[in-house]
Design a protein around this motif. Structure first.
Motif, mmCIF file in Angstrom:
data_model
loop_
_atom_site.group_PDB
_atom_site.id
_atom_site.type_symbol
_atom_site.label_atom_id
_atom_site.label_comp_id
_atom_site.label_asym_id
_atom_site.label_seq_id
_atom_site.Cartn_x
_atom_site.Cartn_y
_atom_site.Cartn_z
ATOM 1 N N GLU A 108 30.117 68.012 38.221
ATOM 2 C CA GLU A 108 28.778 68.355 37.721
ATOM 3 C C GLU A 108 28.290 67.333 36.706
ATOM 4 N N PHE A 109 29.182 66.878 35.847
ATOM 5 C CA PHE A 109 28.818 65.865 34.855
ATOM 6 C C PHE A 109 28.368 64.574 35.540
ATOM 7 N N LEU A 110 29.145 64.113 36.528
ATOM 8 C CA LEU A 110 28.820 62.853 37.199
ATOM 9 C C LEU A 110 27.592 62.966 38.092
ATOM 10 N N LYS A 111 27.314 64.148 38.606
ATOM 11 C CA LYS A 111 26.081 64.336 39.374
ATOM 12 C C LYS A 111 24.860 64.111 38.487
ATOM 13 N N LYS A 112 24.958 64.539 37.236
ATOM 14 C CA LYS A 112 23.846 64.386 36.299
ATOM 15 C C LYS A 112 23.857 63.029 35.594
ATOM 16 N N ASN A 113 25.043 62.416 35.512
ATOM 17 C CA ASN A 113 25.217 61.163 34.769
ATOM 18 C C ASN A 113 26.030 60.158 35.587
ATOM 19 N N PRO A 114 25.546 59.722 36.738
ATOM 20 C CA PRO A 114 26.356 58.848 37.599
ATOM 21 C C PRO A 114 26.738 57.520 36.944
ATOM 22 N N GLU A 115 25.936 57.067 35.995
ATOM 23 C CA GLU A 115 26.234 55.795 35.319
ATOM 24 C C GLU A 115 27.461 55.893 34.427
ATOM 25 N N ARG A 116 27.952 57.101 34.180
ATOM 26 C CA ARG A 116 29.126 57.284 33.324
ATOM 27 C C ARG A 116 30.436 57.056 34.070
ATOM 28 N N ALA A 117 30.391 56.929 35.391
ATOM 29 C CA ALA A 117 31.560 56.498 36.166
ATOM 30 C C ALA A 117 31.556 54.976 36.057
ATOM 31 N N VAL A 118 32.354 54.456 35.124
ATOM 32 C CA VAL A 118 32.224 53.053 34.733
ATOM 33 C C VAL A 118 33.128 52.091 35.489
ATOM 34 N N GLY A 119 34.016 52.606 36.323
ATOM 35 C CA GLY A 119 34.892 51.726 37.089
ATOM 36 C C GLY A 119 36.302 52.255 37.132
ATOM 37 N N ASN A 120 37.212 51.372 37.446
ATOM 38 C CA ASN A 120 38.627 51.720 37.540
ATOM 39 C C ASN A 120 39.437 50.756 36.690
ATOM 40 N N ILE A 121 40.524 51.282 36.138
ATOM 41 C CA ILE A 121 41.425 50.385 35.418
ATOM 42 C C ILE A 121 42.247 49.619 36.448
ATOM 43 N N SER A 122 42.861 48.562 36.025
ATOM 44 C CA SER A 122 43.655 47.753 36.938
ATOM 45 C C SER A 122 44.869 48.548 37.427
ATOM 46 N N SER A 123 45.347 48.221 38.604
ATOM 47 C CA SER A 123 46.494 48.948 39.169
ATOM 48 C C SER A 123 47.747 48.755 38.319
ATOM 49 N N SER A 124 47.903 47.585 37.717
ATOM 50 C CA SER A 124 49.081 47.371 36.871
ATOM 51 C C SER A 124 49.001 48.226 35.603
ATOM 52 N N ASP A 125 47.797 48.374 35.039
ATOM 53 C CA ASP A 125 47.643 49.248 33.876
ATOM 54 C C ASP A 125 47.908 50.701 34.254
ATOM 55 N N LEU A 126 47.413 51.131 35.419
ATOM 56 C CA LEU A 126 47.640 52.510 35.859
ATOM 57 C C LEU A 126 49.136 52.770 36.051
ATOM 58 N N LYS A 127 49.835 51.817 36.612
ATOM 59 C CA LYS A 127 51.286 51.966 36.806
ATOM 60 C C LYS A 127 51.998 52.099 35.455
ATOM 61 N N SER A 128 51.625 51.280 34.494
ATOM 62 C CA SER A 128 52.232 51.352 33.153
ATOM 63 C C SER A 128 51.942 52.692 32.489
ATOM 64 N N ILE A 129 50.729 53.189 32.667
ATOM 65 C CA ILE A 129 50.359 54.489 32.100
ATOM 66 C C ILE A 129 51.205 55.585 32.723
ATOM 67 N N HIS A 130 51.356 55.572 34.033
ATOM 68 C CA HIS A 130 52.161 56.596 34.718
ATOM 69 C C HIS A 130 53.614 56.569 34.245
ATOM 70 N N ILE A 131 54.174 55.392 34.117
ATOM 71 C CA ILE A 131 55.564 55.281 33.646
ATOM 72 C C ILE A 131 55.680 55.831 32.231
ATOM 73 N N THR A 132 54.733 55.488 31.379
ATOM 74 C CA THR A 132 54.769 55.944 29.985
ATOM 75 C C THR A 132 54.638 57.460 29.906
ATOM 76 N N ILE A 133 53.725 58.035 30.679
ATOM 77 C CA ILE A 133 53.555 59.494 30.686
ATOM 78 C C ILE A 133 54.831 60.178 31.183
ATOM 79 N N THR A 134 55.416 59.642 32.232
ATOM 80 C CA THR A 134 56.620 60.238 32.821
ATOM 81 C C THR A 134 57.759 60.310 31.813
ATOM 82 N N THR A 135 57.881 59.305 30.977
ATOM 83 C CA THR A 135 58.998 59.262 30.037
ATOM 84 C C THR A 135 58.664 59.821 28.652
#
Length: 149
Positions: A108-135
């Motif tokens: 609902e938020f993005l339907k009203k504010n589509p410009e707030r979907a600003v992109g994606n983080i890099s796959s290497s950053d996402l992998k590091s985040i997942h590892i950090t969260i897991t541990t």
């Protein structure tokens, strides 16, 4: 009024759902947060029923009130502007806590504010985040189980 206002609701809905994926960055107001301005979040997981998303928050610096010892500092991962062009400067992802939103709320938020979907983080950053969260020992086991960490 914006160009998006002229699109039919089903297209707005499809756009919003496409932008709630792993690694998506969204600029949004976080309820019950210590600041009263919008923050960048990163979608890090969806629950099995796809009713909720798990996200982490991006900060311009590691908050010393949260990251007050070396272990907690290690849970704040630096991400750089060069690999994440939506950022204004190099920033830190707080992986010491995973927060939740219902998918319907974000759609609902993005339907009203589509410009707030600003992109994606890099796959290497996402992998590091997942590892950090897991541990991370600061995140409740039931949250990790709910989202597959």
């Amino acid at each position: 009024m914006s160009l998006g206002d002229f699109f039919p609701d089903d297209l707005k809905n499809q756009f919003a759902k496409r932008n709630i994926d792993l690694g998506s960055a969204i600029l949004i107001k976080i309820p019950d947060f210590t600041v009263n301005y919008d923050k960048y979040i990163i979608v890090v997981a969806k629950d099995n029923a796809e009713e909720d998303i798990a996200y982490v928050v991006i900060n311009s610096e590691a908050n010393p009130n949260v990251a007050y010892n070396s272990y907690l500092k290690s849970l704040h991962l630096k991400i750089d502007k060069a690999n994440n062009p939506f950022l204004e400067k190099d920033s830190f992802v707080d992986c010491s806590k995973v927060r939740e939103f219902s998918i319907d709320t974000v759609v609902e938020f993005l339907k009203k504010n589509p410009e707030r979907a600003v992109g994606n983080i890099s796959s290497s950053d996402l992998k590091s985040i997942h590892i950090t969260i897991t541990t991370a020992t600061t995140i409740e086991p039931y949250i990790k189980k709910k989202y597959g960490f």
